[in-house]
Design a protein around this motif. Sequence first.
Motif, mmCIF file in Angstrom:
data_model
loop_
_atom_site.group_PDB
_atom_site.id
_atom_site.type_symbol
_atom_site.label_atom_id
_atom_site.label_comp_id
_atom_site.label_asym_id
_atom_site.label_seq_id
_atom_site.Cartn_x
_atom_site.Cartn_y
_atom_site.Cartn_z
ATOM 1 N N UNK A 91 49.411 48.708 36.846
ATOM 2 C CA UNK A 91 48.266 49.479 36.655
ATOM 3 C C UNK A 91 47.478 49.553 38.220
ATOM 4 N N UNK A 92 46.928 50.309 38.465
ATOM 5 C CA UNK A 92 46.003 50.282 40.075
ATOM 6 C C UNK A 92 44.818 49.174 39.788
ATOM 7 N N UNK A 93 44.111 49.086 38.506
ATOM 8 C CA UNK A 93 43.053 48.292 38.431
ATOM 9 C C UNK A 93 43.378 47.262 37.274
ATOM 10 N N UNK A 94 43.644 46.112 37.583
ATOM 11 C CA UNK A 94 43.922 45.115 36.105
ATOM 12 C C UNK A 94 42.666 45.323 34.993
ATOM 13 N N UNK A 95 41.499 45.384 35.427
ATOM 14 C CA UNK A 95 40.286 45.495 34.443
ATOM 15 C C UNK A 95 40.778 46.704 33.613
ATOM 16 N N UNK A 124 30.871 42.805 41.985
ATOM 17 C CA UNK A 124 31.698 43.986 42.516
ATOM 18 C C UNK A 124 33.117 44.010 42.242
ATOM 19 N N UNK A 125 33.802 42.599 42.153
ATOM 20 C CA UNK A 125 35.105 42.636 42.186
ATOM 21 C C UNK A 125 35.634 41.786 41.007
ATOM 22 N N UNK A 131 35.716 43.710 32.579
ATOM 23 C CA UNK A 131 35.968 43.838 31.226
ATOM 24 C C UNK A 131 34.754 43.665 30.251
ATOM 25 N N UNK A 132 34.244 42.501 30.605
ATOM 26 C CA UNK A 132 32.886 42.438 29.769
ATOM 27 C C UNK A 132 32.190 43.751 29.636
ATOM 28 N N UNK A 133 32.181 44.394 30.585
ATOM 29 C CA UNK A 133 30.973 45.601 30.596
ATOM 30 C C UNK A 133 31.954 46.726 30.005
ATOM 31 N N UNK A 134 33.196 46.827 29.948
ATOM 32 C CA UNK A 134 33.892 47.863 29.585
ATOM 33 C C UNK A 134 34.659 47.971 28.189
#
Length: 143
Positions: A91-95, A124-125, A131-134
């Motif tokens: 994926x483009x973004x691991x998180x 930012x990175x 993950x914590x916030x998503x």
Amino acid sequence: MKINKVLVAVDESEGARRALELAEALAAPDPDMHLDLVYVVPIPLLDESQTASFKDILDMMISDGEDVLTKMEESLGEDVAARTETLLMTGVNPATEIIKLTEQRDYDMVVIGNRGLVGLKEYMGSVSHKVLNGTSLPVLIAR
């Protein structure tokens, strides 16, 4: 709250090793607990022609990811390893991919490492911060 299934996000970092150690410590005394180890191969957004020329590199990155998962699983005690599944994703973004996985499967918790970023870079990175916030799941961040 009974924890039956834990998603452990891994890569080659020291934080990931600490996350795996924490997850193993949680799982060892509970024979019903299952671990899923996930490694996300980060791929850039490419058009078709770029993807074709990137294929060999992507294959190498996927192979490296498989090696990381194998090493991590082999580092577990035999009993916990028997209750562990490995997952390789791209994926483009691991998180984002980790968050999607938490929505698709029935996890009770996420365990993830922290690379030790500080200040603005941390917010930012940081995959762990995203993950914590998503996710609505409890997230244990190994420092």
